[in-house]
Design a protein around this motif. Structure first.
Motif, PDB file in Angstrom:
ATOM      1  N   LEU A 134     -44.982  22.745 -23.281  1.00  0.00           N
ATOM      2  CA  LEU A 134     -45.371  21.508 -23.962  1.00  0.00           C
ATOM      3  C   LEU A 134     -44.226  20.493 -23.937  1.00  0.00           C
ATOM      4  CD1 LEU A 134     -48.028  20.978 -25.545  1.00  0.00           C
ATOM      5  CD2 LEU A 134     -46.701  21.316 -27.599  1.00  0.00           C
ATOM      6  N   GLY A 135     -43.001  20.964 -24.216  1.00  0.00           N
ATOM      7  CA  GLY A 135     -41.856  20.057 -24.246  1.00  0.00           C
ATOM      8  C   GLY A 135     -41.542  19.481 -22.883  1.00  0.00           C
ATOM      9  N   VAL A 136     -41.596  20.325 -21.845  1.00  0.00           N
ATOM     10  CA  VAL A 136     -41.321  19.829 -20.490  1.00  0.00           C
ATOM     11  C   VAL A 136     -42.348  18.785 -20.090  1.00  0.00           C
ATOM     12  CG1 VAL A 136     -41.256  20.499 -18.073  1.00  0.00           C
ATOM     13  CG2 VAL A 136     -40.125  21.897 -19.750  1.00  0.00           C
ATOM     14  N   GLY A 137     -43.626  19.087 -20.367  1.00  0.00           N
ATOM     15  CA  GLY A 137     -44.672  18.120 -20.027  1.00  0.00           C
ATOM     16  C   GLY A 137     -44.518  16.819 -20.779  1.00  0.00           C
ATOM     17  N   LEU A 138     -44.151  16.923 -22.055  1.00  0.00           N
ATOM     18  CA  LEU A 138     -43.983  15.716 -22.866  1.00  0.00           C
ATOM     19  C   LEU A 138     -42.824  14.866 -22.354  1.00  0.00           C
ATOM     20  CD1 LEU A 138     -45.438  14.771 -25.389  1.00  0.00           C
ATOM     21  CD2 LEU A 138     -43.548  15.641 -26.717  1.00  0.00           C
ATOM     22  N   ALA A 139     -41.694  15.495 -22.041  1.00  0.00           N
ATOM     23  CA  ALA A 139     -40.524  14.755 -21.576  1.00  0.00           C
ATOM     24  C   ALA A 139     -40.813  14.049 -20.255  1.00  0.00           C
ATOM     25  CB  ALA A 139     -39.339  15.703 -21.424  1.00  0.00           C
ATOM     26  N   LEU A 140     -41.367  14.785 -19.305  1.00  0.00           N
ATOM     27  CA  LEU A 140     -41.547  14.184 -17.986  1.00  0.00           C
ATOM     28  C   LEU A 140     -42.730  13.222 -17.957  1.00  0.00           C
ATOM     29  CD1 LEU A 140     -40.600  17.184 -15.773  1.00  0.00           C
ATOM     30  CD2 LEU A 140     -39.205  15.362 -16.640  1.00  0.00           C
ATOM     31  N   ARG A 141     -43.694  13.408 -18.861  1.00  0.00           N
ATOM     32  CA  ARG A 141     -44.802  12.450 -18.902  1.00  0.00           C
ATOM     33  C   ARG A 141     -44.360  11.131 -19.533  1.00  0.00           C
ATOM     34  NH1 ARG A 141     -50.079  14.955 -21.037  1.00  0.00           N
ATOM     35  NH2 ARG A 141     -49.886  15.974 -19.033  1.00  0.00           N
ATOM     36  N   LEU A 142     -43.528  11.222 -20.552  1.00  0.00           N
ATOM     37  CA  LEU A 142     -42.955  10.026 -21.186  1.00  0.00           C
ATOM     38  C   LEU A 142     -42.171   9.201 -20.175  1.00  0.00           C
ATOM     39  CD1 LEU A 142     -41.536  10.212 -24.680  1.00  0.00           C
ATOM     40  CD2 LEU A 142     -40.032   9.241 -23.009  1.00  0.00           C
ATOM     41  N   LEU A 143     -41.492   9.931 -19.278  1.00  0.00           N
ATOM     42  CA  LEU A 143     -40.740   9.270 -18.220  1.00  0.00           C
ATOM     43  C   LEU A 143     -41.659   8.465 -17.303  1.00  0.00           C
ATOM     44  CD1 LEU A 143     -37.738   9.841 -17.174  1.00  0.00           C
ATOM     45  CD2 LEU A 143     -38.885  11.106 -15.431  1.00  0.00           C
ATOM     46  N   ARG A 144     -42.811   9.056 -16.956  1.00  0.00           N
ATOM     47  CA  ARG A 144     -43.700   8.385 -16.031  1.00  0.00           C
ATOM     48  C   ARG A 144     -44.322   7.144 -16.665  1.00  0.00           C
ATOM     49  NH1 ARG A 144     -47.835  12.409 -13.940  1.00  0.00           N
ATOM     50  NH2 ARG A 144     -48.756  12.012 -15.948  1.00  0.00           N
ATOM     51  N   GLY A 145     -44.657   7.216 -17.961  1.00  0.00           N
ATOM     52  CA  GLY A 145     -45.194   6.037 -18.615  1.00  0.00           C
ATOM     53  C   GLY A 145     -44.160   4.925 -18.737  1.00  0.00           C
ATOM     54  N   ASP A 146     -42.892   5.328 -18.838  1.00  0.00           N
ATOM     55  CA  ASP A 146     -41.825   4.352 -18.974  1.00  0.00           C
ATOM     56  C   ASP A 146     -41.647   3.545 -17.701  1.00  0.00           C
ATOM     57  OD1 ASP A 146     -39.543   3.322 -20.477  1.00  0.00           O
ATOM     58  OD2 ASP A 146     -38.387   4.223 -18.861  1.00  0.00           O
ATOM     59  N   LYS A 147     -42.026   4.157 -16.564  1.00  0.00           N
ATOM     60  CA  LYS A 147     -41.733   3.526 -15.288  1.00  0.00           C
ATOM     61  C   LYS A 147     -42.648   2.338 -15.008  1.00  0.00           C
ATOM     62  CE  LYS A 147     -39.708   4.806 -11.084  1.00  0.00           C
ATOM     63  NZ  LYS A 147     -38.781   5.816 -10.605  1.00  0.00           N
ATOM     64  N   LYS A 148     -43.863   2.362 -15.568  1.00  0.00           N
ATOM     65  CA  LYS A 148     -44.844   1.338 -15.251  1.00  0.00           C
ATOM     66  C   LYS A 148     -44.450  -0.028 -15.810  1.00  0.00           C
ATOM     67  CE  LYS A 148     -48.721   4.445 -14.808  1.00  0.00           C
ATOM     68  NZ  LYS A 148     -49.780   5.117 -15.558  1.00  0.00           N
TER      69      LYS A 148
END
Lengths: 152, 114, 101
Positions: free
Chosen positions: C87-101
């Protein structure tokens, strides 16, 4: 994506790695191994395919949401199997020595090993194996997806 | 002296891991040092439960004789999986730090200080 | 200067560890028995598991019967830790992807 030799070898080895992992999971109560180890072996098969074919191709074959759903289903099966024996206590082995599924009686001492024994342990092994397979695969897929974004 | 060889190797592994965690500047190497310490602890637990001339605690076609203690092995199994989870979390934080600072050097990751 | 100080501290810890590893000391201070590799002293619980696991759970593998039956709560916590890590890994890396847009 790597060269054709690597892809052919990955195609050849992938089913054998899967069969070996499921063998370890299914014989967890008889031989060395169990749910965690077998799940890790299956996850190495997923890693082999990801490395051989690259993330872009794998993305359409194996979805991240499928892997996380697999993990959740494994954990739920584990907890449910533990809850069925709540009449006596949590984690009570209600199937052992009962004559039902996985309920054969085993005598004390050295024996060649029979699959239809050990009560709830094979079910829990299978549930935990599914959970570890999904969890490690999801971690691999998340990290590979980040590597792809840096390249762009 | 020689019958303590597993304990001595455990301590040497712990020292290597601590050295990597204290003196290395790269965050990936710090994570590798943490993993080495963890492996040393696993080896320590397994070697605590060893019985001389013991066999693995499995009855399937076993040759017979004394068995090593099974409880430390079960605890080691728990420890290994928790170590995998910890490594995954730390490496994902390393990815985040590299994304925001452009480097993994701990001397340069100090934007908060300025 | 700071590195030299840390090195001294480090060597102290190293020598202490090696002293403990070579001479494990009195494991039981009342009887004065040393802890020796290969012959653990307190084995009542493990002997119970080895002698009763086959009759009580029906499994040949004693380690599996401990992990999934006798110490099931331990395994439940372990599985929860793995779930939370994913859950933590998915949350961290998904937050990163939303930040990029």
């Amino acid at each position: 994506m790597m060269s054709k030799i690597v892809r052919t070898q990955a195609n050849f080895l992938y089913p054998f790695i899967l069969i070996f992992g499921f063998y370890i999971v299914a014989h967890g109560h008889l031989t060395p191994g169990g749910g965690f180890q077998g799940g890790a072996v299956i996850a190495t098969g997923i890693a082999l395919v990801i490395v051989a074919y690259g993330y872009d191709r794998i993305k359409s074959w194996i979805k991240k949401s499928t892997l996380t759903a697999t993990e959740s289903i494994g954990l739920l099966c584990f907890i449910l199997t533990a809850f069925i024996g709540i009449g006596t206590s949590f984690f009570y082995n209600f199937l052992a020595n009962s004559g039902l599924l996985f309920g054969d009686r085993v005598s004390y001492g050295v024996n060649p090993g029979y699959l239809n024994t050990a009560g709830t342990l094979p079910i829990m092994n299978l549930a935990v194996g599914i959970e570890v397979l999904g969890g490690l695969g999801a971690i691999l897929m998340y990290m590979m997806s980040y590597g792809k974004e840096v390249d762009k | 002296m020689i019958f303590n060889a597993p304990f001595i190797s455990v301590m040497i592994l712990v020292i290597f891991g601590l050295y990597a965690m204290v003196f290395r500047r790269n965050l990936i190497k710090v994570v590798i040092g943490l993993d080495i310490v963890e492996s040393a602890v696993n080896l320590f637990m397994v070697s605590l439960g060893y019985v001389k001339n013991g066999i693995a605690p499995i009855y399937t076609n076993s040759p017979g004789g004394a068995m090593v203690l099974p409880t430390p092995q079960a605890l080691t199994l728990t420890s290994i999986v928790i170590g995998v989870a910890t490594s995954a979390m730390l490496l994902s934080f390393c990815i985040l730090i590299y994304r925001y600072y452009g480097t993994l050097d701990t001397r340069k990751v100090r934007r908060l200080r300025e | 200067m700071r590195n030299i100080l840390m090195l001294i501290v480090f060597l102290t810890i190293f020598s202490f560890f090696m002293y403990v590893a070579i001479n494990p000391g009195d494991f039981n201070s009342q009887t004065g028995e040393h802890f020796v590799f290969g012959s653990p002293k307190f084995t009542d619980m493990d002997n119970y598991f080895i002698h009763n696991a086959q009759n009580q759970t029906g499994a040949n593998n004693v380690v599996t019967s401990i992990v999934f039956d006798y110490r099931g709560f331990d395994t439940l916590g372990e599985a929860s830790v793995l779930f939370t890590a994913v859950l933590g890994v998915g949350l961290a890396l998904r937050l990163l992807r939303g930040d990029k847009k």
